[in-house]
Structures are given as structure tokens and as C-alpha cells.
Design an enzyme around this catalytic site. Sequence first.
Site, mmCIF file in Angstrom:
data_model
loop_
_atom_site.group_PDB
_atom_site.id
_atom_site.type_symbol
_atom_site.label_atom_id
_atom_site.label_comp_id
_atom_site.label_asym_id
_atom_site.label_seq_id
_atom_site.Cartn_x
_atom_site.Cartn_y
_atom_site.Cartn_z
ATOM 1 C CG HIS A 290 -2.047 -1.008 1.078
ATOM 2 N ND1 HIS A 290 -1.902 -2.312 1.495
ATOM 3 C CD2 HIS A 290 -3.303 -0.928 0.560
ATOM 4 C CE1 HIS A 290 -3.014 -2.980 1.259
ATOM 5 N NE2 HIS A 290 -3.883 -2.157 0.690
ATOM 6 N NE ARG B 81 -11.405 2.334 4.277
ATOM 7 C CZ ARG B 81 -10.753 1.178 4.180
ATOM 8 N NH1 ARG B 81 -11.429 0.058 3.919
ATOM 9 N NH2 ARG B 81 -9.448 1.127 4.336
ATOM 10 C CE LYS C 220 -9.767 -0.275 7.466
ATOM 11 N NZ LYS C 220 -9.478 -1.716 7.667
ATOM 12 C CB CYS D 258 -13.227 -3.284 1.275
ATOM 13 S SG CYS D 258 -14.717 -2.292 1.201
ATOM 14 C CB SER D 259 -10.484 -7.323 3.832
ATOM 15 O OG SER D 259 -9.310 -7.508 4.593
ATOM 16 C CD GLU E 241 -6.161 -0.258 -0.943
ATOM 17 O OE1 GLU E 241 -5.483 -1.170 -1.459
ATOM 18 O OE2 GLU E 241 -6.660 -0.334 0.187
ATOM 19 C CD GLU F 18 -7.286 -3.290 -2.925
ATOM 20 O OE1 GLU F 18 -6.874 -3.461 -1.763
ATOM 21 O OE2 GLU F 18 -8.486 -3.117 -3.213
#
Length: 242
Positions: free
Chosen positions: A41, A72, A76, A88-89, A154, A156
Site C-alpha cells: 500500500h 470506515r 483505518k 473490503c479486505s 491502493e 488492487e
Amino acid sequence: MTQIRKLTQLCPIQTALLKEKVMLVDRSDNIIGSASKEEAHLMSNITKTGMLHRAFSLFLFNSDNKLLMQRRSPQKITFPNLYTNTCCSHPLFTIPLETDPVTGTKHAAIRRVKDELGITDISFEDIHFMTRIVYFGASGASDTCEEDACTWGEHELDHVLIVRKDVEFVPNENEVSETRYIGREELAGLLEDEENFPVTPWFRIIATSMLTHWWDQIDRLHQLGDDKIHEFSFPPGLKGEV
């Protein structure tokens, strides 16, 4: 909308989670290695190497066809205080059950909805795999860090999952600061109010490009999934590279 914080200002619980190992993948979703969540990240790694990791986004609808959304927690590290889908993970490289591209993300989703929301009654069979997206989003940086080493982001390859079930939940305050069920028409209006309803980049992509189609045919979820990888956004300088 996102917060900019020094590493020393981060929550100890969330900082400890940065040691977990996620799966690095190519743009075809093949595992090519692993990295800590911290490494995966950091914007410096994302922009210099194109580091891409596997993730999942779970959308849970109740029997009234309303979507359970969360905000969130401010604790976080990436995208604090933003609204997003139910959970979300990431599947973890160190958990063998979670390394398979499809079944692995379902196992990871079951683990994480329990951790984040206290949901314990979602089974493997409840989860519909819908599709995969590739996206990039920048979160924030500390102005005390050298270069961009403390910029979080991110990049992803995100597996999109849907569950339709009535569940009981007790949010983990370190992960989630607010929950709410939202109807289809209400969400359309909220997405236009970015000041009062800021959302994560992956949620906005999915909500504006795919979610309505699935929502309208929620009784046919088992027929709507695909094997495609939809590419939406890229780190600077990486557009079109594979």
C-alpha cells in the site's frame, strides 16, 4: 476527503495489521509473490514497480434488497472515514485456503466480515462471485516523510462478491464507525453528494459501472457473474501496461 497522518500517528492495532502478507498478482490474477500490507500500500512501490495485489469487495443485501454499507473507521490507514460497501479486505498469502482465485476470496470474506462486523452466519454457499476489477486510488501522505515513501494508496485486482441474506451484526469500532442499509434510489442520490457522502474509489467504480445491473436482477445473481478482469484506473505512468 482523506486524512494525512504521520506513521507515528497511526492506530497501533491497524499498524500491526500492516505486517500481514497479501498476494502480489499479475494483471491476469496469477500469483507472482507476496508482500506485507505496508509494502503493497505504499505509493512508492505502486508507482515505481506497478505492484498489484489481490483484494475483495463484498456487497451484502438484505431481504428488502437494501445494501449494507459501512463507514470506515478514522483509525483505518487507507481511506479513513469514507463510506464503502459492506466489507473490503484481502485474502492472505499465509492462509492456504485463501490462495485460490475464487474460493480463496470467499474464505477471506467470511473471515473478515466476522472481524469487521461480527457477522458469523454467512456461509461459503451464500457468496456469489461476480467479477474482478483492477483499479488505482491514492489515499494520503505525511509531509514529514522523504519523497513519497509514506503516501498510502491502493492498486488492487479486486474480486467483487455479493451476498443476499438477513444477518445480525455488531461492528468492530476499530474498523467501522457507522453502518446503514441503503436502497438503490437513495444510493444514486448520495453518490452525487461527495461532500457529505465521500466514498472509496473502488466503491464508486463498482457502484457506477456494475452494481445497478446486479441490483435490478438480484434474483438471478448466480447467472450474472463473469470471468473477466475489468481495468478501470492505473497508477501514474502505468496505463496500458500488463
